[in-house]
Design a protein around this motif. Structure first.
Motif, PDB file in Angstrom:
ATOM      1  N   ALA A 214       0.848  -1.194   0.000  1.00 46.85           N
ATOM      2  CA  ALA A 214       0.000   0.000   0.000  1.00 46.85           C
ATOM      3  C   ALA A 214       0.880   1.239   0.000  1.00 46.85           C
ATOM      4  CB  ALA A 214      -0.926   0.024   1.220  1.00 46.85           C
ATOM      5  N   ILE A 215       0.445   2.246  -0.781  1.00 46.08           N
ATOM      6  CA  ILE A 215       1.112   3.543  -0.807  1.00 46.08           C
ATOM      7  C   ILE A 215       0.523   4.403   0.314  1.00 46.08           C
ATOM      8  CG2 ILE A 215       1.451   5.655  -2.136  1.00 46.08           C
ATOM      9  CD1 ILE A 215       1.234   3.879  -4.663  1.00 46.08           C
TER      10      ILE A 215
ATOM     11  N   ASP B   4       7.558  12.976  -3.242  1.00 51.27           N
ATOM     12  CA  ASP B   4       6.504  13.997  -3.279  1.00 51.27           C
ATOM     13  C   ASP B   4       5.193  13.440  -3.815  1.00 51.27           C
ATOM     14  OD1 ASP B   4       8.453  15.843  -2.450  1.00 51.27           O
ATOM     15  OD2 ASP B   4       9.018  16.283  -4.522  1.00 51.27           O
ATOM     16  N   PHE B   5       5.289  12.327  -4.545  1.00 48.37           N
ATOM     17  CA  PHE B   5       4.106  11.747  -5.194  1.00 48.37           C
ATOM     18  C   PHE B   5       4.391  10.279  -5.485  1.00 48.37           C
ATOM     19  CE2 PHE B   5       2.319  10.449  -9.302  1.00 48.37           C
ATOM     20  CZ  PHE B   5       0.964  10.679  -9.113  1.00 48.37           C
TER      21      PHE B   5
ATOM     22  N   ASP C 172       2.670  -4.249 -10.730  1.00 50.22           N
ATOM     23  CA  ASP C 172       3.846  -4.377  -9.879  1.00 50.22           C
ATOM     24  C   ASP C 172       4.781  -3.175  -9.925  1.00 50.22           C
ATOM     25  OD1 ASP C 172       3.365  -7.044  -8.866  1.00 50.22           O
ATOM     26  OD2 ASP C 172       3.795  -7.774 -10.887  1.00 50.22           O
ATOM     27  N   LEU C 173       4.358  -2.098 -10.593  1.00 53.62           N
ATOM     28  CA  LEU C 173       5.214  -0.928 -10.733  1.00 53.62           C
ATOM     29  C   LEU C 173       4.550   0.299 -10.134  1.00 53.62           C
ATOM     30  CD1 LEU C 173       6.448  -1.388 -14.419  1.00 53.62           C
ATOM     31  CD2 LEU C 173       7.631  -2.054 -12.311  1.00 53.62           C
ATOM     32  N   VAL C 174       5.375   1.193  -9.590  1.00 45.54           N
ATOM     33  CA  VAL C 174       4.876   2.409  -8.951  1.00 45.54           C
ATOM     34  C   VAL C 174       5.589   3.618  -9.562  1.00 45.54           C
ATOM     35  CG1 VAL C 174       4.645   3.675  -6.777  1.00 45.54           C
ATOM     36  CG2 VAL C 174       4.434   1.182  -6.800  1.00 45.54           C
TER      37      VAL C 174
ATOM     38  N   LYS D 277       9.882  -0.686  -8.501  1.00 50.77           N
ATOM     39  CA  LYS D 277       9.159  -1.948  -8.412  1.00 50.77           C
ATOM     40  C   LYS D 277       8.531  -2.074  -7.029  1.00 50.77           C
ATOM     41  CE  LYS D 277      12.436  -4.124 -11.588  1.00 50.77           C
ATOM     42  NZ  LYS D 277      13.427  -5.225 -11.781  1.00 50.77           N
ATOM     43  N   ARG D 278       7.680  -3.065  -6.875  1.00 50.77           N
ATOM     44  CA  ARG D 278       6.952  -3.217  -5.605  1.00 50.77           C
ATOM     45  C   ARG D 278       7.883  -3.553  -4.440  1.00 50.77           C
ATOM     46  NH1 ARG D 278       5.424  -8.489  -4.364  1.00 50.77           N
ATOM     47  NH2 ARG D 278       3.489  -7.765  -3.412  1.00 50.77           N
TER      48      ARG D 278
END
Length: 199
Positions: free
Chosen positions: A17-18, A41-42, A49-51, A63-64
């Motif tokens: 979770a972010i 910042d964001f 699987d990518l953020v 990556k996660r």
């Protein structure tokens, strides 16, 4: 259950979770342990699987597990389509692959709706170079020369092109003219038909 210390939190995706803490974003696992430090910042999910992350108005992808796929040096990053993602830097655009390698040089011009119109579909992308539009395949080979004033997709294998004030249609793979430039507007094909405006 998350402790009441975060200003915001996303839903869990694959046990990640972010969260936002003291105005900065990081990532935790389903046990509440920090996986990615709260330094950004964001942050938002870019795919399963990518953020996508941002710091100082520049973007990258992690990556996660927190390892880096793309360094935080891009002005914008698009979604992956056809195993290619648009990246922008210094008012130019190119493409990276799913390993983070730049596979299409960052030298093409940015234009309105580029994030949608230039995505790779069926192995081809519409691009602009030196104010003219054309198309390339996934290796970067030019399949439609850059000599048109405007261009957009009207189907999986067709593009509408403009020469001066008139629109026509080309087949991407062969470059064959499907409709000559004699229309004032051409819109997306559906079941073999397109809306075309004459005049």
């Amino acid at each position: 259950v998350l402790p009441f210390q975060y200003e915001s939190a996303s839903e869990f995706h694959n046990k990640r979770a972010i969260c936002q803490l003291n105005g900065l974003y990081g990532m935790i696992d389903d046990s509440g342990d920090s996986i990615v430090p709260f330094l950004f910042d964001f942050m938002e999910w870019h795919s399963k699987d990518l953020v996508k992350v941002s710091k100082n108005n520049l973007y990258g992808i992690i990556k996660r597990d927190g390892s880096q796929l793309l360094d935080i040096s891009y002005d914008e990053i698009g979604q992956f389509a056809g195993k290619r993602a648009i990246v922008m830097k210094n008012n130019r655009m190119g493409f990276v692959d799913t390993t983070g390698q730049v596979v299409i040089p960052i030298r093409y011009e940015i234009y309105n709706n580029v994030m949608i119109n230039s995505q790779f579909i069926n192995g081809y992308s519409v691009l602009r170079s030196k104010t003219k539009f054309g198309a390339i395949d996934s290796s970067g080979k030019v399949v439609i020369p850059f000599r048109y004033d405007d261009m957009h997709r009207v189907g999986d294998s067709l593009v509408a092109f403009r020469k001066q004030s008139k629109w026509g249609v080309l087949e991407i793979v062969t470059g064959r003219t499907v409709a000559p430039p004699s229309y004032s507007g051409i819109f997306s094909f559906s079941k073999g038909y397109a809306v075309a405006v004459k005049g």
